[in-house]
Design an enzyme around this catalytic site. Structure first.
Site, mmCIF file in Angstrom:
data_model
loop_
_atom_site.group_PDB
_atom_site.id
_atom_site.type_symbol
_atom_site.label_atom_id
_atom_site.label_comp_id
_atom_site.label_asym_id
_atom_site.label_seq_id
_atom_site.Cartn_x
_atom_site.Cartn_y
_atom_site.Cartn_z
ATOM 1 N N PRO A 4 -1.189 3.535 -0.542
ATOM 2 C CA PRO A 4 -1.287 5.165 -0.290
ATOM 3 C C PRO A 4 -1.860 5.223 0.599
ATOM 4 O O PRO A 4 -2.912 4.303 0.817
ATOM 5 C CB PRO A 4 -2.786 5.834 -1.560
ATOM 6 C CG PRO A 4 -1.423 5.280 -2.392
ATOM 7 C CD PRO A 4 -2.018 3.768 -2.072
ATOM 8 N N LYS A 36 -3.876 4.311 -9.202
ATOM 9 C CA LYS A 36 -4.071 3.326 -8.102
ATOM 10 C C LYS A 36 -5.559 2.578 -7.546
ATOM 11 O O LYS A 36 -6.193 3.696 -7.681
ATOM 12 C CB LYS A 36 -2.955 3.278 -6.964
ATOM 13 C CG LYS A 36 -1.712 3.776 -6.861
ATOM 14 C CD LYS A 36 -0.907 2.434 -8.473
ATOM 15 C CE LYS A 36 0.819 3.167 -8.405
ATOM 16 N NZ LYS A 36 0.732 2.374 -9.726
ATOM 17 N N ILE A 68 4.358 3.313 -0.832
ATOM 18 C CA ILE A 68 5.633 2.492 -1.471
ATOM 19 C C ILE A 68 5.568 3.236 -3.049
ATOM 20 O O ILE A 68 4.145 3.617 -4.157
ATOM 21 C CB ILE A 68 5.118 1.294 -2.183
ATOM 22 C CG1 ILE A 68 5.327 0.445 -0.160
ATOM 23 C CG2 ILE A 68 6.438 0.435 -2.741
ATOM 24 C CD1 ILE A 68 4.486 -0.813 -0.898
#
Length: 116
Positions: A4, A36, A68
């Site tokens: 991110p 994440k 992603i």
């Protein structure tokens, strides 16, 4: 591994300690809401910009969140929490915040001399 990247642009002036606190809170928020590791999260806070929104130069913000595999199913929730962050930290109401979400292909994101 989503990587991110959150970019924040605003016309709101702020003290350096406020800038640092906003960066920290934004990093934690993105980490928590995308699930994440923070070691892959990057946050950029631009210096105050000349900005106008809806014909007014009142405080406003433009955010970009790229990652992603950014799930479209999470964008509404992310919009809510990012707008709340702008309200809590900079007193910018959500109706004066635009957010652009972008899902990047792993082959189009470089890191550590390679791509994901």
């Amino acid at each position: 591994m989503p990587v991110p990247y959150l970019k924040i642009q605003t016309n709101r002036e702020m003290a350096e300690d406020t800038r640092q606190e906003l960066l920290k809170k934004a990093s934690v928020l993105v980490t928590k809401n995308l699930g994440k590791p923070e070691k892959y999260v990057m946050v950029r806070l631009d210096p105050p910009q000349a900005m106008m929104f809806a014909g007014s130069t009142l405080p406003c913000a433009y955010l970009e969140l790229k990652s992603i595999g950014l799930p479209e199913s999470k964008t509404e929730m992310l919009s809510k929490v990012l707008c709340q962050l702008m309200l809590d930290e900079l007193k910018i109401p959500s109706e004066r915040v635009y957010i652009e979400f972008a899902d990047a292909k792993d082959s189009m994101w470089g890191w550590n001399g390679s791509t994901f």
